[in-house]
Design a protein around this motif. Structure first.
Motif, mmCIF file in Angstrom:
data_model
loop_
_atom_site.group_PDB
_atom_site.id
_atom_site.type_symbol
_atom_site.label_atom_id
_atom_site.label_comp_id
_atom_site.label_asym_id
_atom_site.label_seq_id
_atom_site.Cartn_x
_atom_site.Cartn_y
_atom_site.Cartn_z
ATOM 1 N N GLU A 46 0.907 -1.303 0.028
ATOM 2 C CA GLU A 46 0.053 -0.050 -0.031
ATOM 3 C C GLU A 46 0.730 1.167 -0.004
ATOM 4 O OE1 GLU A 46 -2.177 0.258 3.691
ATOM 5 O OE2 GLU A 46 -3.431 2.063 2.914
ATOM 6 N N LYS A 59 1.689 13.624 -1.159
ATOM 7 C CA LYS A 59 0.240 12.910 -1.464
ATOM 8 C C LYS A 59 0.057 11.838 -0.257
ATOM 9 C CE LYS A 59 0.489 13.054 -6.762
ATOM 10 N NZ LYS A 59 0.804 12.291 -7.667
ATOM 11 N N GLY A 61 -2.213 8.526 1.069
ATOM 12 C CA GLY A 61 -3.236 7.647 0.711
ATOM 13 C C GLY A 61 -4.571 7.777 1.883
ATOM 14 N N ASP A 62 -5.505 7.508 1.276
ATOM 15 C CA ASP A 62 -6.660 7.741 2.164
ATOM 16 C C ASP A 62 -6.809 7.223 3.640
ATOM 17 O OD1 ASP A 62 -9.266 7.326 -0.698
ATOM 18 O OD2 ASP A 62 -7.904 9.403 0.004
ATOM 19 N N ASP A 108 5.897 15.977 -9.009
ATOM 20 C CA ASP A 108 5.196 14.928 -8.977
ATOM 21 C C ASP A 108 5.798 13.829 -8.024
ATOM 22 O OD1 ASP A 108 3.358 12.668 -11.387
ATOM 23 O OD2 ASP A 108 2.838 13.379 -9.336
ATOM 24 N N ARG A 110 4.677 9.451 -6.734
ATOM 25 C CA ARG A 110 3.723 8.348 -6.907
ATOM 26 C C ARG A 110 3.505 7.294 -5.771
ATOM 27 N NH1 ARG A 110 4.731 5.374 -12.459
ATOM 28 N NH2 ARG A 110 6.797 5.391 -11.645
ATOM 29 N N ASP A 112 0.245 5.577 -5.947
ATOM 30 C CA ASP A 112 -0.901 5.008 -6.292
ATOM 31 C C ASP A 112 -0.697 3.253 -6.684
ATOM 32 O OD1 ASP A 112 -0.515 4.197 -9.521
ATOM 33 O OD2 ASP A 112 0.262 6.445 -9.079
ATOM 34 N N GLU A 113 -1.857 2.576 -6.835
ATOM 35 C CA GLU A 113 -1.663 1.211 -7.038
ATOM 36 C C GLU A 113 -1.051 0.692 -8.265
ATOM 37 O OE1 GLU A 113 -6.200 0.281 -4.788
ATOM 38 O OE2 GLU A 113 -5.798 0.054 -7.039
ATOM 39 N N SER A 114 -0.768 1.541 -9.182
ATOM 40 C CA SER A 114 0.002 1.299 -10.443
ATOM 41 C C SER A 114 1.431 1.029 -10.000
ATOM 42 C CB SER A 114 -0.528 2.185 -11.412
ATOM 43 O OG SER A 114 0.035 3.254 -11.385
#
Length: 133
Positions: A46, A59, A61-62, A108, A110, A112-114
């Motif tokens: 995660e 950024k 994560g929720d 930027d 990253r 995310d799940e990708s």
């Protein structure tokens, strides 16, 4: 030698706080976007938080938004993850990872799940956080 080394993992009670550290050696942290990830037993990795090369983008994560804060000390070549209001579901091995300026823009980052393991230039070996009473 190019590497990331996490530290600061521990056993902590629910509601407690920890600060994880990611020591960067062999390269300059301010040329890399840095991310924090975790993996609990039996679960997918995660993405938790990241910080852009410029420092202007963060950024979260929720699941950690409002509780975790990422920061960087360029002079010490360190990245931190301050974790507050810890919950039992935060129990996992926590990893930091670095993505170079050759792969991502300065503003930027990253999580995310990708994101695949080979998307990042470097990964640390992880530090264990256990949240339990």
């Amino acid at each position: 030698q190019l590497r990331l080394v996490e530290s600061g993992g521990a056993l902590v009670q629910p509601g407690g706080s920890l600060r994880l550290s990611c020591a960067v050696s062999g390269f300059t942290v301010d040329y890399y976007a840095i991310g924090w990830f975790r993996q609990a037993p039996g679960k997918e990795r995660e993405g938790l938080s990241c910080l852009s090369i410029s420092g202007g983008t963060t950024k979260y994560g929720d699941s950690v938004k409002g509780r975790f804060t990422i920061s960087r000390d360029n002079a010490k070549n360190m990245v931190y993850l301050q974790m507050n209001s810890l919950k039992p579901e935060d129990t996992a091995v926590y990893y930091c990872a670095a993505e170079s300026f050759l792969r991502i823009t300065h503003d930027d980052c990253r999580i995310d799940e990708s994101v695949q393991e080979n998307d990042m230039n470097y990964w640390g070996k992880g530090t264990l956080v256990t949240v339990s009473s």
